[in-house]
Enzyme design. Structure first.
Site, PDB file in Angstrom:
ATOM      1  N   HIS A 149       0.800  -1.227   0.000  1.00  0.00           N
ATOM      2  CA  HIS A 149       0.000   0.000   0.000  1.00  0.00           C
ATOM      3  C   HIS A 149       0.829   1.271   0.000  1.00  0.00           C
ATOM      4  CE1 HIS A 149      -4.174  -1.409   0.460  1.00  0.00           C
ATOM      5  NE2 HIS A 149      -3.666  -2.411   1.136  1.00  0.00           N
TER       6      HIS A 149
ATOM      7  N   LYS B  17      -8.320  14.017   3.739  1.00  0.00           N
ATOM      8  CA  LYS B  17      -7.298  12.989   3.770  1.00  0.00           C
ATOM      9  C   LYS B  17      -6.538  13.112   5.074  1.00  0.00           C
ATOM     10  CE  LYS B  17      -6.392  12.867  -1.233  1.00  0.00           C
ATOM     11  NZ  LYS B  17      -6.521  11.449  -1.492  1.00  0.00           N
ATOM     12  N   ARG B  18      -5.844  12.031   5.458  1.00  0.00           N
ATOM     13  CA  ARG B  18      -4.955  12.162   6.597  1.00  0.00           C
ATOM     14  C   ARG B  18      -3.893  13.197   6.262  1.00  0.00           C
ATOM     15  NH1 ARG B  18      -0.126   8.648   6.092  1.00  0.00           N
ATOM     16  NH2 ARG B  18      -0.287   7.493   4.151  1.00  0.00           N
TER      17      ARG B  18
ATOM     18  N   LYS C 148       1.000  14.250   0.820  1.00  0.00           N
ATOM     19  CA  LYS C 148      -0.337  14.547   0.303  1.00  0.00           C
ATOM     20  C   LYS C 148      -0.514  16.044   0.022  1.00  0.00           C
ATOM     21  CE  LYS C 148      -2.681  10.532   2.298  1.00  0.00           C
ATOM     22  NZ  LYS C 148      -3.235   9.972   1.054  1.00  0.00           N
TER      23      LYS C 148
ATOM     24  N   THR D 116      -8.576   6.201  -2.408  1.00  0.00           N
ATOM     25  CA  THR D 116      -9.936   5.755  -2.735  1.00  0.00           C
ATOM     26  C   THR D 116     -10.931   6.905  -2.603  1.00  0.00           C
ATOM     27  OG1 THR D 116     -10.229   4.975  -0.457  1.00  0.00           O
ATOM     28  CG2 THR D 116      -9.604   3.338  -2.111  1.00  0.00           C
TER      29      THR D 116
ATOM     30  N   LYS E 257     -14.520   7.967  -4.705  1.00  0.00           N
ATOM     31  CA  LYS E 257     -15.814   8.276  -4.089  1.00  0.00           C
ATOM     32  C   LYS E 257     -16.329   9.624  -4.571  1.00  0.00           C
ATOM     33  CE  LYS E 257     -14.237   5.739  -0.046  1.00  0.00           C
ATOM     34  NZ  LYS E 257     -13.604   5.886   1.286  1.00  0.00           N
TER      35      LYS E 257
END
Length: 944
Positions: A433, A674-675, A680, A786, A790
């Site tokens: 992952h 998001k975390r 990110k 993911t 969505k």
């Protein structure tokens, strides 16, 4: 009629199974008819195998007296459901009889739904055991559930009936279901998504939806990661008590428990077998949660382990002597294993606790899997174990199932090393992952040796086997290349090579002959000056040695390497991620075993993420496609493409999107959920907002109205408690929001909101309402993601880099319907080298924004360290490793394109429709089918 798991069509009737295979059955035949899941109709379950083979039917269905009926014989009307809810409120309460709050109604409603699931739940696994089919076992440290009540009712197609029943009792379904958000930490409202999008497969009911035989295994945590509070100082963490008032979905299985050992020592018994003895012993107890599929009776099981010690380990003498802490020490040590999801591991104690968690999950789950295999197969033939069992390791946390399976097979089942290794390699598979080096787990060899001595022995043997395989493959003609391979691929890091191998890399001594072939004579003549020089040199070396001891790197166990070596399959979770896994992260392994590596792009379920949480848009889609078939056959979403320009559809589409926004205050037009992590790049996002704000402040009110589209920018995510830089980013976002939101010059043109304690339940409300979602990680660093899927499913347009699943989403929805910016993955390494060489020249707008931040525009907090991370050319925490400065110009220019597109609502709505239409590939149905076919070799079985 029946066939093996590898065979074709199966149809059989299902009768009552033996008690040891059943879950719990609360609907006894003597129960009052008020429990709506009870009927007096004699049942008959039909089960069929869904495969490419022609469907066949059994000629004579077999039934058995006393079996509970299937749902088709329930009276699922509002009156009987209301009676069931009232029954549970009175006879299985967790609240006093005087309590009439919605939380009590939630529990009673959930328990009535659970009753409706139990029959199918039992029937599903009765059949699996009777038919002895191959099953997939999914091991993960976390699972995502969200609002299980609405999901379960929706899957049972009883939403309307439950809504009517609750209305009869004075409640609304939405009010009752919302208790999961307001109070239901104890109902496991979510395990907020840390990294593992696939962990939601089970909670989405996906295995059940598709009728695949499967189990999920995890830990039953008392507390979540943490509850996030935002204060003037930034993020604060407090305990999130998931089990404070219980979980209405779970059933404790006190008869299903297994011993788990830590510490101790390994001894050789008289039969030559290794035995692990002594140490610390605990028990893992099973708690089961039923997971229903959609429009199917298949209901699969999520088994969560709780930890305790037997009562005889309670030191009663010490307790009576007043030594209460000592008396309870063993119980406390056992229970804390399941206290917290991802406990801090900065300390030695934290590391031990995490390793205990991982081993508990692996050991208890494998013992359970093996017990089921031995029970269902009669006299177990161990060579058939991989034909009945597929174990999927969700990232590296379940890696210990590899040495644990080896230990059980060799030490307890008496197999040879070769037999056990062959079975293990055919049984386990690994999903990677992440490409982040710090997330590819490594454990201290010394710590693991203390805690799990037998497993370390087995890992050493696997490492030795790997060395032999590498040498066998590459030979010894190129020692330099071979040594690099061994250093890169070994499971044991910073270890000397075995003596039998080390000799291959001994450098030859210098020849005593010169180039002419004449022997060079050594001389013993040493002058006084030479001696003085040698003494000085010796003294200097001693001084250096005393001041700077030689650093000896710690010995480590590389868990990802162990997964790749032992697993029969290694998969990434997006096309670009899988290529990076093959070409960079595990390239040496890919060269050795190319057949092991696959891609399985992640997916999400349209049942939950469109149909259940966005009913308004779901109704529009159904109307224009002409049926509800798209809910199970997601490829039908593509039919929306031909209507994308239709004005009537666009009007209805906009109305549906608007109605979802009305559920949120404030509503969202731009979203980040998001975390919090540097890769990110939430920092890039908020700096873009700062730039927008600064430009607004430089304009007149009229100029602002003309130039800028109003935006509400929502952030959501948690920074891990010890991740200092991520917490700085959270603090910065909240400070920027506090300034902008109270600036009268800006008004409603720009708002910044940080949604605290973001989780799956919040996502179900927020995602349908969003119009623009940002997925802007540094290219090549996001495995998949993911949430992007969505959002796209709900007609939300994405702005992002070509990273993770963004690449494939852009391909499917069309390049014109995706706002792309930034450097691409193949450019990143060269850009970092350019930075290190001091050749990077930052854009003037980027420098302008940093200066503005440092000016104190957002309060007195000192942001030098945060801004400093974006500056310099080298050093820890410096040099802008994640390329925020590099991508900043491209990012703000892309945001200007967003404003232009949004002003043209016909164009924007068309883009929104095409995003939803093109999202069909990202249904997790497709993902599960691929896993089942290419990795697990399991086949769907439907109870009809």
């Amino acid at each position: 009629m029946a066939t093996s798991s590898n065979g074709g069509a199966v149809m059989a009737t299902l009768s009552h199974c033996s008690s040891n295979a059943r879950l719990m059955d609360f609907t006894s035949r003597n129960r009052s008819s008020k429990v709506f899941s009870l009927t007096s109709v004699k049942p008959s379950f039909c089960v069929r195998c869904v495969s490419s083979e022609p469907k066949q039917r059994a000629r004579e269905p077999v039934t058995e007296e006393g079996v509970l009926s299937d749902l088709s014989s329930f009276p699922p009307d509002a009156a009987s459901i209301a009676s069931s809810i009232k029954y549970h409120a009175e006879f299985t309460p967790l609240f006093s009889s005087q309590n009439s709050e919605p939380s009590k109604a939630f529990f009673a409603t959930a328990q009535s739904v659970r009753d409706a699931l139990i029959t199918n739940w039992n029937a599903t696994y009765d059949f699996y055991e009777k038919m002895n089919v191959k099953q997939a076992y999914y091991l993960s440290m976390e699972f995502l559930q969200g609002r299980a009540l609405l999901n379960a009712i929706g899957n049972l197609e009883l939403t309307g009936e439950y809504a009517d029943a609750l209305e009869k009792l004075g409640y609304t379904l939405e009010t009752v279901a919302s208790q999961v958000l307001k109070k239901m930490n104890g109902a496991r409202r979510c395990s907020w998504q840390w990294r593992f999008g696939q962990a939601c497969f089970l909670f989405s009911g996906l295995f059940g939806n598709l009728n695949y035989p499967a189990w999920g295994y995890g830990l039953r945590y008392k507390y979540g990661l943490f509850k996030q509070h935002l204060t003037k100082d930034g993020q604060e963490e407090v305990a999130e008590n998931w089990l404070e008032i219980g979980n209405p979905w779970e059933i404790v299985r006190n008869d299903v428990s297994y011993p788990v050992k830590f510490y101790g020592k390994v001894v050789m018994s008289s039969d030559g077998k290794s035995r692990w003895i002594g140490g610390e012993d605990i028990m893992a107890v099973a708690y089961d949660v039923p997971i229903p599929g959609y429009k199917t009776k298949t209901t699969i099981n999520l088994r969560l382990w709780s930890t305790k010690v037997p009562s005889d380990q309670f030191d009663l003498s010490a307790f009576n002597a007043g030594e209460h802490t000592k008396a309870c020490e063993t119980q406390a040590n056992a229970e804390k294993i399941c206290y917290i999801l991802y406990p801090g591991d900065e300390s030695e104690e934290g590391k031990i606790l995490r390793l205990k968690q991982q081993y508990t999950l692996c050991s208890a789950s494998l013992q359970d899997i093996i017990a089921r295999f031995e029970r269902s197969g009669g006299n177990a033939r161990w060579e058939e174990f991989p034909d009945k069992v597929a174990v999927q390791m969700n990232d590296t946390h379940p890696t210990l199932c590899i040495p644990e399976l080896m230990r059980i097979l060799m030490d307890l089942k008496g197999m040879s090393w070769e037999e056990a290794w062959r079975i293990t390699q055919r049984t386990v598979a690994y999903t990677n992952h992440t490409v982040l080096p710090e997330a590819l787990e490594k454990w201290s060899y010394e710590l693991m040796q203390r805690l799990l001595p037998r497993h370390v022995e087995i890992i050493e043997m696997i490492d030795k086997q790997l060395i032999e395989d590498i040498i066998s493959e590459y030979g010894t003609s190129n020692p330099e290349m071979l040594e690099k391979k061994l250093v890169s691929m070994r499971i044991l890091e910073n270890f000397d090579l075995p003596a039998s191998v080390a000799g291959l890399f001994v450098k030859p001594e210098e020849s005593p002959f010169d180039k002419t072939g004449e022997k060079v004579e050594a001389t013993d003549a040493v002058t006084v000056a030479d001696k003085d020089e040698l003494e000085v040199e010796k003294k200097q070396k001693n001084e250096v040695a005393n001041k700077e001891p030689v650093y000896i790197p710690p010995k480590m166990v590389r868990m990802a390497n162990l997964c790749v070596v032992a697993g029969h399959t290694v998969n990434g979770v997006a096309e670009i991620h899988s290529e990076i896994v093959k070409n960079e992260v595990f390239n040496d392994f890919f060269q050795l075993w190319p057949e092991k590596f696959q891609n399985k792009t992640n997916g999400v379920t349209p049942r939950r993420w469109i149909h259940f949480c966005n009913p308004e848009l779901s109704a529009v889609i159904t109307k224009w496609i002409g049926s509800k078939d798209w809910i199970l056959k997601t490829e039908k979403l593509a039919e929306l493409q031909k209507f994308a320009d239709n004005e009537d559809l666009q009007i209805e589409w906009r109305a549906a999107k608007e109605s979802t926004r009305l559920r949120l205050l404030p509503f969202s037009k731009k979203n980040w959920v998001k975390r919090i992590h540097e890769y990110k790049r939430q920092l890039l996002n908020i700096l873009g907002i700062v730039y927008r704000y600064k430009k607004m402040k430089e304009m007149t009110a009229v100029e602002r109205e003309v130039k800028f589209v109003p935006r509400v920018c929502l952030f959501g995510g948690k920074a891990f408690s010890t991740y200092v830089q991520a917490k700085r980013i959270v603090k910065f976002i909240t400070d920027v929001g506090a300034t902008i939101n109270h600036d009268p010059d800006i008004g409603d043109l720009l708002k910044v909101v940080f949604v605290p304690d973001y989780n799956v339940t919040v996502a179900e409300l927020l995602i349908p309402a969003s119009e623009l979602s940002q997925h802007i990680s540094t290219a090549g660093m996001e495995a998949s993601g993911t949430s992007n899927m969505k959002f796209a499913m709900n007609g939300c347009i994405l702005i992002g880099t070509l990273d993770g699943a963004n690449v494939e989403i852009r391909q499917e929805v069309g390049e014109d319907n995706f706002f792309f910016f930034g450097a691409q993955a193949h450019e990143i390494a060269a850009l970092r080298k350019e930075r290190a060489a001091g050749k990077f020249v930052p854009d003037e707008r980027f420098e302008e924004v940093k200066k503005f931040v440092r000016s104190g525009a957002f309060g007195p907090h000192n942001y030098d360290e945060l801004m400093g991370s974006l500056e310099g050319n080298e050093g820890y925490g410096r040099a802008d490793y994640f390329l925020v400065g590099k991508d900043f110009p491209s990012y703000i220019e892309c945001q200007e394109k967003v404003d232009i597109a949004y002003r043209d609502q016909r164009r924007w709505t068309k883009m929104s429709i095409l995003n939803a239409a093109g999202s069909y590939k990202f249904s997790s149905d497709r993902t599960i089918h691929e896993y089942a076919k290419d990795i697990w070799n399991i086949h769907p079985l439907e109870i009809i």
